[in-house]
Structures are given as structure tokens and as C-alpha cells.
Design a protein around this motif. Sequence first.
Motif, PDB file in Angstrom:
ATOM      1  N   SER A 334      13.412   0.337  -0.757  1.00  0.00           N
ATOM      2  CA  SER A 334      13.833  -0.448   0.406  1.00  0.00           C
ATOM      3  C   SER A 334      13.236   0.180   1.662  1.00  0.00           C
ATOM      4  O   SER A 334      12.973   1.381   1.692  1.00  0.00           O
ATOM      5  CB  SER A 334      15.352  -0.457   0.524  1.00  0.00           C
ATOM      6  OG  SER A 334      15.804   0.679   1.228  1.00  0.00           O
ATOM      7  N   PRO A 335      13.040  -0.628   2.709  1.00  0.00           N
ATOM      8  CA  PRO A 335      12.509  -0.076   3.966  1.00  0.00           C
ATOM      9  C   PRO A 335      13.370   1.073   4.486  1.00  0.00           C
ATOM     10  O   PRO A 335      12.855   2.017   5.077  1.00  0.00           O
ATOM     11  CB  PRO A 335      12.543  -1.269   4.915  1.00  0.00           C
ATOM     12  CG  PRO A 335      12.431  -2.460   4.026  1.00  0.00           C
ATOM     13  CD  PRO A 335      13.173  -2.087   2.778  1.00  0.00           C
ATOM     14  N   PHE A 336      14.684   1.005   4.222  1.00  0.00           N
ATOM     15  CA  PHE A 336      15.579   2.053   4.703  1.00  0.00           C
ATOM     16  C   PHE A 336      15.310   3.388   4.027  1.00  0.00           C
ATOM     17  O   PHE A 336      15.195   4.413   4.667  1.00  0.00           O
ATOM     18  CB  PHE A 336      17.032   1.637   4.502  1.00  0.00           C
ATOM     19  CG  PHE A 336      17.517   0.778   5.606  1.00  0.00           C
ATOM     20  CD1 PHE A 336      18.319   1.302   6.605  1.00  0.00           C
ATOM     21  CD2 PHE A 336      17.141  -0.541   5.686  1.00  0.00           C
ATOM     22  CE1 PHE A 336      18.750   0.522   7.650  1.00  0.00           C
ATOM     23  CE2 PHE A 336      17.573  -1.341   6.729  1.00  0.00           C
ATOM     24  CZ  PHE A 336      18.382  -0.811   7.710  1.00  0.00           C
ATOM     25  N   LYS A 337      15.212   3.341   2.690  1.00  0.00           N
ATOM     26  CA  LYS A 337      14.926   4.571   1.935  1.00  0.00           C
ATOM     27  C   LYS A 337      13.549   5.111   2.322  1.00  0.00           C
ATOM     28  O   LYS A 337      13.364   6.326   2.445  1.00  0.00           O
ATOM     29  CB  LYS A 337      14.947   4.274   0.428  1.00  0.00           C
ATOM     30  CG  LYS A 337      16.334   4.308  -0.187  1.00  0.00           C
ATOM     31  CD  LYS A 337      16.869   5.731  -0.353  1.00  0.00           C
ATOM     32  CE  LYS A 337      18.386   5.711  -0.395  1.00  0.00           C
ATOM     33  NZ  LYS A 337      19.046   6.839   0.236  1.00  0.00           N
ATOM     34  N   ALA A 338      12.602   4.198   2.502  1.00  0.00           N
ATOM     35  CA  ALA A 338      11.239   4.625   2.825  1.00  0.00           C
ATOM     36  C   ALA A 338      11.209   5.399   4.141  1.00  0.00           C
ATOM     37  O   ALA A 338      10.582   6.464   4.234  1.00  0.00           O
ATOM     38  CB  ALA A 338      10.315   3.410   2.904  1.00  0.00           C
ATOM     39  N   VAL A 339      11.928   4.888   5.146  1.00  0.00           N
ATOM     40  CA  VAL A 339      11.950   5.573   6.441  1.00  0.00           C
ATOM     41  C   VAL A 339      12.661   6.916   6.314  1.00  0.00           C
ATOM     42  O   VAL A 339      12.244   7.915   6.899  1.00  0.00           O
ATOM     43  CB  VAL A 339      12.600   4.682   7.523  1.00  0.00           C
ATOM     44  CG1 VAL A 339      12.869   5.467   8.801  1.00  0.00           C
ATOM     45  CG2 VAL A 339      11.703   3.483   7.824  1.00  0.00           C
TER      46      VAL A 339
ATOM     47  N   GLN B  66      21.581  -0.861   1.831  1.00  0.00           N
ATOM     48  CA  GLN B  66      21.035  -0.361   0.583  1.00  0.00           C
ATOM     49  C   GLN B  66      21.767  -0.982  -0.615  1.00  0.00           C
ATOM     50  O   GLN B  66      21.150  -1.400  -1.592  1.00  0.00           O
ATOM     51  CB  GLN B  66      21.177   1.173   0.568  1.00  0.00           C
ATOM     52  CG  GLN B  66      20.352   1.884  -0.469  1.00  0.00           C
ATOM     53  CD  GLN B  66      18.869   1.616  -0.283  1.00  0.00           C
ATOM     54  OE1 GLN B  66      18.379   1.478   0.818  1.00  0.00           O
ATOM     55  NE2 GLN B  66      18.167   1.481  -1.403  1.00  0.00           N
ATOM     56  N   LEU B  69      21.152  -4.907  -0.774  1.00  0.00           N
ATOM     57  CA  LEU B  69      19.774  -5.366  -1.003  1.00  0.00           C
ATOM     58  C   LEU B  69      19.558  -6.053  -2.357  1.00  0.00           C
ATOM     59  O   LEU B  69      18.960  -7.127  -2.409  1.00  0.00           O
ATOM     60  CB  LEU B  69      18.792  -4.200  -0.864  1.00  0.00           C
ATOM     61  CG  LEU B  69      17.944  -4.128   0.409  1.00  0.00           C
ATOM     62  CD1 LEU B  69      16.992  -2.947   0.323  1.00  0.00           C
ATOM     63  CD2 LEU B  69      17.163  -5.406   0.647  1.00  0.00           C
ATOM     64  N   TRP B 298       8.952  -5.163   8.009  1.00  0.00           N
ATOM     65  CA  TRP B 298      10.319  -4.670   8.206  1.00  0.00           C
ATOM     66  C   TRP B 298      10.321  -3.136   8.228  1.00  0.00           C
ATOM     67  O   TRP B 298      10.955  -2.500   9.067  1.00  0.00           O
ATOM     68  CB  TRP B 298      11.220  -5.220   7.086  1.00  0.00           C
ATOM     69  CG  TRP B 298      12.670  -4.891   7.215  1.00  0.00           C
ATOM     70  CD1 TRP B 298      13.341  -4.500   8.339  1.00  0.00           C
ATOM     71  CD2 TRP B 298      13.640  -4.946   6.171  1.00  0.00           C
ATOM     72  NE1 TRP B 298      14.673  -4.309   8.055  1.00  0.00           N
ATOM     73  CE2 TRP B 298      14.878  -4.571   6.734  1.00  0.00           C
ATOM     74  CE3 TRP B 298      13.588  -5.272   4.809  1.00  0.00           C
ATOM     75  CZ2 TRP B 298      16.056  -4.512   5.979  1.00  0.00           C
ATOM     76  CZ3 TRP B 298      14.754  -5.221   4.070  1.00  0.00           C
ATOM     77  CH2 TRP B 298      15.973  -4.850   4.651  1.00  0.00           C
ATOM     78  N   LEU B 299       9.578  -2.562   7.285  1.00  0.00           N
ATOM     79  CA  LEU B 299       9.444  -1.106   7.225  1.00  0.00           C
ATOM     80  C   LEU B 299       8.953  -0.555   8.561  1.00  0.00           C
ATOM     81  O   LEU B 299       9.513   0.394   9.109  1.00  0.00           O
ATOM     82  CB  LEU B 299       8.472  -0.731   6.089  1.00  0.00           C
ATOM     83  CG  LEU B 299       7.962   0.712   6.041  1.00  0.00           C
ATOM     84  CD1 LEU B 299       9.099   1.675   5.784  1.00  0.00           C
ATOM     85  CD2 LEU B 299       6.888   0.868   4.960  1.00  0.00           C
ATOM     86  N   HIS B 302      11.576  -0.926  11.272  1.00  0.00           N
ATOM     87  CA  HIS B 302      12.665   0.021  11.088  1.00  0.00           C
ATOM     88  C   HIS B 302      12.204   1.443  11.441  1.00  0.00           C
ATOM     89  O   HIS B 302      12.956   2.221  12.033  1.00  0.00           O
ATOM     90  CB  HIS B 302      13.161  -0.049   9.646  1.00  0.00           C
ATOM     91  CG  HIS B 302      14.340   0.838   9.389  1.00  0.00           C
ATOM     92  ND1 HIS B 302      15.505   0.735  10.105  1.00  0.00           N
ATOM     93  CD2 HIS B 302      14.515   1.874   8.531  1.00  0.00           C
ATOM     94  CE1 HIS B 302      16.355   1.666   9.687  1.00  0.00           C
ATOM     95  NE2 HIS B 302      15.780   2.358   8.735  1.00  0.00           N
ATOM     96  N   LEU B 303      10.967   1.739  11.094  1.00  0.00           N
ATOM     97  CA  LEU B 303      10.408   3.054  11.426  1.00  0.00           C
ATOM     98  C   LEU B 303      10.391   3.258  12.935  1.00  0.00           C
ATOM     99  O   LEU B 303      10.776   4.323  13.439  1.00  0.00           O
ATOM    100  CB  LEU B 303       8.989   3.169  10.842  1.00  0.00           C
ATOM    101  CG  LEU B 303       8.204   4.427  11.210  1.00  0.00           C
ATOM    102  CD1 LEU B 303       8.888   5.681  10.699  1.00  0.00           C
ATOM    103  CD2 LEU B 303       6.773   4.353  10.658  1.00  0.00           C
TER     104      LEU B 303
END
Lengths: 344, 344
Positions: A334-339, B66, B69, B298-299, B302-303
Motif C-alpha cells: 500500500s502507498p502507506f506502507k511504502a512511505v 491499511q 485497503l 497516490w504514493l 502521500h510521500l
Amino acid sequence: MSNKNAKYSAKAAALHKIKSKSQKEISAEELSARIIAEDKSALSQAITLLESTNPDHKKVAADIIQQCLPHSGKSFRLGITGVPGVGKSTFIESFGNSLITKNHKVAVLAIDPSSQKTKGSILGDKTRMQTLISEKNVFIRPSPTSESLGGVARATKEAMILCEAAGYDFIIIETVGVGQSETEVHSMVDFFLLLMLSGAGDELQGIKRGIMEMADALVITKADGENEKPAKRAMAEYKGAIHLLPPAEHYFPVKATTCSAYENNGMDEIYSILEEFQNHTAANGYRDNHRKEQNVQWLKRHLKFSLLDLFYGDSKNVDRLKELESKVKSGELSPFKAVELLLS
Amino acid sequence: MSNKNAKYSAKAAALHKIKSKSQKEISAEELSARIIAEDKSALSQAITLLESTNPDHKKVAADIIQQCLPHSGKSFRLGITGVPGVGKSTFIESFGNSLITKNHKVAVLAIDPSSQKTKGSILGDKTRMQTLISEKNVFIRPSPTSESLGGVARATKEAMILCEAAGYDFIIIETVGVGQSETEVHSMVDFFLLLMLSGAGDELQGIKRGIMEMADALVITKADGENEKPAKRAMAEYKGAIHLLPPAEHYFPVKATTCSAYENNGMDEIYSILEEFQNHTAANGYRDNHRKEQNVQWLKRHLKFSLLDLFYGDSKNVDRLKELESKVKSGELSPFKAVELLLS
């Protein structure tokens, strides 16, 4: 609305500086000196550096800003907005020409949103503001904005500083669209002009209150031919509506008027409003206070971009991001985990 | 346009999970479970956490995302835009009601730009979408956006994920204004609907090409009474103009139609267009690819916010910024030098 003496002595000193330097490569110092000497091509070149994503260019650009800052601030800063089709370009052409006859040097910073699909500029057609662009005392710069930063290009504020240092004493910032972008432009200008069409549905519903609140004056465009009467009527309605708004910080009553860029009508009246505003806000101290507040907003804006540059300027970060991107794309991450992984 | 079976088993499992837990304090796990069990108030609560600036709330919110999702992604995501006054709220009310009769669960995420002056919400009036808001299968959430992020609230994408997990199978994202904001919304939705007025000046000039290019369909609103004829004429003109545009990535021809929210006309036709689009893009693989690309956007989004949070989350940075702010305000320091000092 001018401050010519200070400008001309700065110009002479700057020209002297250029002549005393070797011509090998363009340094920030040299480019700054040429800008202050009112050299249009140096100004264009510096704005190109401002808009560059190359970190070296950015560094040079930051130095140029630093050197031009003391020569900036002497212009009237006008923001212009309105829905697409309201006639912003034709208005600026007509109003800009009237400014020239009043001995102003006019810089127009237009926001040129890039087409997301074709990656090209949308408004970059050469046909806009044709008569204005050929004037000696006019500088027109459409800045592409591919990121969605709210309707102004990243470097608009900085470009304005450079234009002022180059002797332009009337800066026009044109935005696209109506919406959030205005708050961004509002944080850069002295006066915010909202162009409106008459007859676009319900007169008073047309523009939502938040945008009306930001406007220092409303101008109904295209008040010519059979449209003159509806335009005057709309103006009267807006005048009524304005009274319902809370008083602005600067205590300058919001004005409503009409104009016709086609017939070059109404431009002098708009100029008078701006002049009156300037006198009013210089006298009550609003102008200086407002510009100080704007500097703080500029600081925060610049900080935001610098933080992003710091991250993206490190190739290790970029490589790691690329890796994670493909996992996010495939749905593995997920984008959250990636960040979280990126910043840990 | 539905996927009920998967949803109901998830609901049963989630309800079971809630019952087996103690009720002491609301954890991310519990709130997620209640969202998946289609509990509206849990959904509201979670979105409030998403929008909070409190770092603890943000952490809980990230955990909720998370957990939700895997239950998301099963909705049709519709973006709606148009100039102020085009009638977005009344359109959504009428269209939303027609979706309800088709057994959809509808979530409306509206962008509610804060007034810069009064610091209050502009559109937060309770009178919008009155009939829709009382429907059981409808969730309406206006999100204030005080920062200028291009017309969508910071957490809109995340709120959409939560709505999907809560069983809403039709998400409507409403934007304000027309301009840069659309690119942001376009990066979140499956289908982008542009509402337009007829007779707002030159029919084809009205909306600039870049926005037309982004639209998957154009709908001329207020096609009732004496406005019906001009609306149909505008539709015909747009249909002609659409052919001049490059084909869209999804190879679904852009449609133009008219509607009247007042007479509840045209809503079924719009629904058919969306249905046809969904079938078309599911078959040619565009929908899945597009959503994957959107995840990458999105990534990055969010970053960006996380990098800013990292900086502002450190009280030393905030204190130092405060110090420098006053120097920038007084003109002692340029914003450029200040950022250099801050980040060195």
C-alpha cells in the motif's frame, strides 16, 4: 504609482558592473546585474533557470533572487482571475495597453497549465495578447505548470521579484480557472481583480462567496453591444451583494464595474480604482503589513518545495522510490506502507 | 456495477470481530472492523481522524487505511466538476437519488474550501443536497480544505478507500471550480464528468481544451424551460468539438448530453454512459491499469505530505521556523536565506 529615480540610478550602477566583468560564463552576479540594468533577455533567462528542475540551475536562480531582492517591491502587483471564457487575455491586452500610455512598464506572468495528456502547454499559443506582446515596455511570460500547485506556477512569486528588479512597475499575475488557485495568488498580490460574465446563470450564485470575499474589485467583462445592458444590471446586483460581505482587512470598499476590452471601455475607471486603493492602503499601513505577511507565506511555500527537493535530490531516495513504486503498482504494497519504508 | 456477495461476507466477519473485543477504547482495529461492518458513524469518525493534524490521530488513521485497503476498490469512482453556478449540488442530489433507486450505496465526498477570511467553511451550509442526505444508503461528507492543494482535500483519496470498505459501491467526488484541481481529482477517479452551462459566452471557448481533454463526458445542465433549446444546441456544438480532440487512453469516445436536475431529466442516460464505460474499460484492461497508475500517484502524494509532516512534526524545527519568520516578516532576511538556514 511609480518610483523612477531609484530605478535609474540602480540601472546605471548595474550597467557599470557588467562592463567591468569578463564575458566567459553567465554567473548569478552577472545575470542579476543585467536584470537590474533592465535587460529583457537576461530576465527571461533567469526565469528559465527558476523553472528548471536542475539543482545547479536552482542554486544560481536562488542567488539571483537574493541579489535582485533589494531592487524589488516597487511595483503595483495585480492578480487577475475569472472563469475560463471570461476574457482574461483580451482584458489584459486592453488594460495593459492603457497602462503603457500611462508610462508604466508592464510585466504579465500568465499561468499556462500543461495539458496532462499531450504534456504540452494549453495556452501557449502565440496569438494571445498580440498587440501587447510587441510593446517595448511589456514583458509577457507564460509559465507552464504541470504539477497541480493550485493554479500558480511554482516560481511565480520569484519571477515577480525579478520583473520588479528589471524595472517593471506594474505586475499582472493571471490565473487559470476559479477555485483554490486564488488563495495562492492572493498571497502574492496587492490587489485581486475578479473578472465576471453577466448572464452566466444566476447572477449572484455564479461566484461562490469565498471567491467574492477575496476579490478587491469585480469587473463584468464584455459590456458591449447587446450585452451592455445585462452587464450593467449584473454590476448593480453585485454592488448590492457586496454590502453583505464582512469588511475587508484593508477597509477599502470592494468596487464593482463593467468594461469592454473590445471597445477599450472602462479601463481608466479600473485604473482609478487601483490608484485609489494604493493611496488608501499606503495611508492606513495595510499595504506594508500585507506584504510582510505575504513574505511569511512565501517562506513557507519555499520551505515546502525545498523539503521536497532535498528528498528527490538524493539519488538513493529516488532509486528506492522507483523500487517501491512497482510494488505499489502491482498492489503488493500500500502507498502507506511504502512511505513508511521509504522514510524509516 | 455491483459486487454484493464479497461485501456481505466481509460484513459478517467484521461484526463477529467487534463482538469478540472489549469496548474499552477505540483502536484502529476496532474502528476498521466497524467500518467494514458498514457502520456510518465509525466511517465518519475515521475520516475525522484522517483530517486531523494530530500525529497520534494520523497514525491511527494510517492503520485504519491499511486494514480497510483489502476491502476497497469495488466501487465506481466518479469525479464531478464544473464552474461555480453550474449546479453541481443539485445535479448530485438528482443523480444520487436515481442511483439509490438502482440499489447503489452512494458516498459523496465534497470539497469544501474554507474561507480564507473567516476561516470557516464556505459550502458547509446544511441546505445542500437536502433530500439525498436523509437517505439511508447515502453518506455525504464535505471536507474542508484550508490549504491550497488544488481543489481536493488532503485526505480525499483515503476517505474514498474507507467509504468503499464500508460498502459504498458508488463514490462521487465533487470539486470546486475549474482549473488545476481537476488533474488532482482525475488521478483518483474512474470517470470524470464535466458539468457545463449553455450560453455562458462563446460555447466552445468556454472551457479550455485541457479540461475538455480530461473529461470523459460533458453534461450541459439546466436543460429545462426556455433553456432547453440552447442546452441542446450547446450539446451539439460540443459533440462536434469532441471529434477534434485526440482519442483518450481508454478509447471510450467522449460523450456529450444534457440534463435537468430540476426536472430529474437525463439521469438515466448519464447512468447508461457510465455503465457502458465500465464495461468497455473492464474489457480492454484500461480500468485496472489506470487504477495501478493512480496508486503510484497516490504514493507520491502521500510521500509529499509525509515529508512535510516529518519536518513540522519536530518541535525544534517549528521553533526555529518561528524565529526566522519574524526576521523574514521584518525584511531582515529573505525567504531564500531563511530556508537555507533552516535546512543547513
